[in-house]
Motif scaffolding. Structure first.
Motif, mmCIF file in Angstrom:
data_model
loop_
_atom_site.group_PDB
_atom_site.id
_atom_site.type_symbol
_atom_site.label_atom_id
_atom_site.label_comp_id
_atom_site.label_asym_id
_atom_site.label_seq_id
_atom_site.Cartn_x
_atom_site.Cartn_y
_atom_site.Cartn_z
ATOM 1 N N MET A 166 -0.546 -4.574 7.316
ATOM 2 C CA MET A 166 0.075 -3.835 6.236
ATOM 3 C C MET A 166 -0.078 -2.336 6.479
ATOM 4 O O MET A 166 -1.136 -1.873 6.872
ATOM 5 N N GLU A 180 -10.911 4.260 -5.079
ATOM 6 C CA GLU A 180 -9.580 4.694 -5.502
ATOM 7 C C GLU A 180 -8.502 3.813 -4.897
ATOM 8 O O GLU A 180 -8.551 3.475 -3.720
ATOM 9 N N PHE A 187 -4.868 -2.510 -2.599
ATOM 10 C CA PHE A 187 -6.294 -2.624 -2.310
ATOM 11 C C PHE A 187 -6.949 -1.243 -2.178
ATOM 12 O O PHE A 187 -6.332 -0.329 -1.638
ATOM 13 N N PRO A 188 -8.187 -1.116 -2.646
ATOM 14 C CA PRO A 188 -8.875 0.181 -2.613
ATOM 15 C C PRO A 188 -9.399 0.512 -1.225
ATOM 16 O O PRO A 188 -10.599 0.605 -1.017
ATOM 17 N N VAL A 189 -8.495 0.671 -0.271
ATOM 18 C CA VAL A 189 -8.897 0.862 1.122
ATOM 19 C C VAL A 189 -9.245 2.314 1.438
ATOM 20 O O VAL A 189 -8.906 3.231 0.697
ATOM 21 N N ASN A 190 -9.941 2.464 2.559
ATOM 22 C CA ASN A 190 -10.214 3.750 3.188
ATOM 23 C C ASN A 190 -8.847 4.409 3.491
ATOM 24 O O ASN A 190 -8.089 3.874 4.302
ATOM 25 N N PRO A 191 -8.508 5.524 2.865
ATOM 26 C CA PRO A 191 -7.157 6.071 3.038
ATOM 27 C C PRO A 191 -6.824 6.381 4.499
ATOM 28 O O PRO A 191 -5.677 6.280 4.905
ATOM 29 N N ALA A 192 -7.841 6.712 5.297
ATOM 30 C CA ALA A 192 -7.588 7.055 6.694
ATOM 31 C C ALA A 192 -7.596 5.824 7.598
ATOM 32 O O ALA A 192 -7.388 5.940 8.805
ATOM 33 N N PHE A 193 -7.839 4.635 7.035
ATOM 34 C CA PHE A 193 -7.797 3.397 7.828
ATOM 35 C C PHE A 193 -7.365 2.278 6.896
ATOM 36 O O PHE A 193 -8.124 1.391 6.537
ATOM 37 N N ALA A 194 -6.098 2.351 6.490
ATOM 38 C CA ALA A 194 -5.631 1.539 5.367
ATOM 39 C C ALA A 194 -4.985 0.230 5.780
ATOM 40 O O ALA A 194 -4.720 -0.618 4.946
ATOM 41 N N SER A 195 -4.728 0.052 7.085
ATOM 42 C CA SER A 195 -3.950 -1.107 7.513
ATOM 43 C C SER A 195 -4.777 -2.388 7.477
ATOM 44 O O SER A 195 -5.603 -2.650 8.345
ATOM 45 N N LEU A 196 -4.534 -3.195 6.454
ATOM 46 C CA LEU A 196 -5.280 -4.425 6.232
ATOM 47 C C LEU A 196 -4.519 -5.579 6.876
ATOM 48 O O LEU A 196 -3.317 -5.709 6.689
ATOM 49 N N ASN A 205 -3.001 6.970 5.917
ATOM 50 C CA ASN A 205 -2.715 8.387 5.764
ATOM 51 C C ASN A 205 -3.633 9.175 6.692
ATOM 52 O O ASN A 205 -4.831 9.273 6.473
ATOM 53 N N ALA A 226 0.837 -1.196 0.000
ATOM 54 C CA ALA A 226 0.000 0.000 0.000
ATOM 55 C C ALA A 226 0.874 1.250 0.000
ATOM 56 O O ALA A 226 0.382 2.354 0.137
ATOM 57 N N ARG A 227 2.194 1.020 -0.136
ATOM 58 C CA ARG A 227 3.109 2.147 -0.059
ATOM 59 C C ARG A 227 3.563 2.527 -1.470
ATOM 60 O O ARG A 227 3.916 1.660 -2.265
ATOM 61 N N ASN A 265 -11.618 -0.599 7.157
ATOM 62 C CA ASN A 265 -10.737 -0.661 5.987
ATOM 63 C C ASN A 265 -11.455 -0.215 4.711
ATOM 64 O O ASN A 265 -10.844 0.365 3.818
#
Lengths: 256, 256
Positions: free
Chosen positions: B1, B175, A146-155, B5, A92-93, B37
């Motif tokens: 992972m 996105e 993965f198209p994650v929530n940018p403010a909660f991206a840790s899957l 942000n 995700a980086r 997520n």
């Protein structure tokens, strides 16, 4: 969730899953279970923190023993990838390297196409906290994210494995285990019989008031039952309801 | 992972997730994390075995506190669904009832459409072992089921929540957090300079043998570098490699 059919053949095919330096047996086990749910089978682990075999991993695999029993463990990532021909790195980086970045659906379609043409493929997943290092990502052909929530991206890793396994299944035949039962709507004759029965009962009770609104009220009632796609059996049940409400006996008792 | 942000707004929207009679705090927590997520936020629990609040659930939610803090707990499923207008039941078991059965992608598209038009929607998930009872499924509008491996169909509840949350995200804008860096291929002039440099160096070392094969060998080499879409910087690096291998100094040292 239940529903396993032991008479069906076990699907065990598709890309290898490579876990790089995983720490928690829980995640290894849950990854194996997720793979089994969607028909993947080849699990490779590079330098697991707690060694191998791992009882916690097995306990969390929910009987995906065909995967746990065949796990291959490697010291070096290069060896884990050695026999593969096309490999995705999950991250995700944002990296500097000029490697194509795909979403899960697109990546699964690519893997499926290569798999069908006979290529050995794989998807690698990084450590719980730190993910994959750039030097590891550099060994892959492409990146999947993965198209994650940018403010909660840790899957969670096993969740990431699940999503790729799921998209792998969807990219293929992807049969659903159950289906909508075939609907058999009654013949219109039966439906119109219900209308007449209901409207007759309501007429007796002086329901349609004022009389000049009767036509619209009838239309509204008929629409309610028309859109329900009633079966013959359901119409029979509804006529019983109307008969009961209007005080008629529905089934004369034989013992009278 | 990694990859969260903290400058991005938290997405917290979409269908409610209803867990019916869940037993394990681990699953409740992992469900909350999966929801976070993929931008869902409203978690409702009916009759949780271990009561509420639940420390294990919070510990497994990986800081999805905005969800855990706002969990609503209900005694009856009917109350948990009371304000919703359209509800899916997840199940892998074939039922007799005439309810449409959808795959996750189709169900998410339906939920998205209804959500956009202002309807309150939800998805309910059953107990760890037994799933939903028929009397509970009967409260839903439609059924959603997963395209699992028929011989290994038992999906963990939080994994099922994850898949529906993921498909919800995919049904919207979805996105990706990272993208392929813009590629800036060098001008052909630079590429042809590399060709000449390399071929000249190889000529000196008498690489192209027998001479009548030279044209084909040159063509093959040029194809290797053409398909790599080299940037100006990469061409510069490769010319350094060639110069070094042919024994030339690449950068005259200033202190000489």
């Amino acid at each position: 969730m239940a529903g396993t059919n032991h008479n069906k053949p076990l699907i065990a095919d598709g890309p290898s899953i490579i876990l790089v330096n995983p720490q928690l047996g829980e995640n290894i086990g849950a990854s194996a279970r997720a793979m089994a749910n969607f028909g993947l089978a080849d699990l490779r682990i590079v330098d697991p923190r707690d060694g191998w075999p791992n009882d916690v991993a097995r306990a969390n695999a929910a009987k995906a023993d065909h995967i746990i029993d065949n796990v291959q463990v490697f010291v070096r990532l290069e060896d884990a990838l050695a026999d593969l021909q096309f490999v995705y790195a999950t991250t995700a980086r944002q990296r500097e390297m000029l490697k194509p970045v795909r979403g899960p659906g697109e990546a699964a379609a690519t893997l499926r196409k290569r798999h069908v043409s006979g290529q050995s493929t794989g998807i690698m997943f990084g450590r719980e906290r730190a993910g994959l290092e750039s030097v590891e990502v550099a060994l892959a052909d492409e990146i999947v994210t993965f198209p994650v929530n940018p403010a909660f991206a840790s899957l969670n890793i096993s969740q990431a494995v699940l999503l790729m396994s799921y998209e792998w299944m969807v990219s293929g035949e992807a049969e659903l285990p159950i289906s909508t039962p075939p609907s058999l709507p009654a013949a219109k004759d039966d439906l119109f019989g219900l209308f007449e029965h209901l409207e007759g009962a309501l007429d007796k009770m002086n329901y349609f008031r004022p009389p000049h609104k009767r036509a619209t009220m009838v239309e509204n009632l008929r629409n309610i039952f028309s859109k329900a796609e009633l079966s013959q059996q359901e119409i029979h049940a509804l006529r019983g309801v109307v008969a009961t409400l209007e005080g008629r006996k529905t089934r004369p008792r034989k013992d009278r």
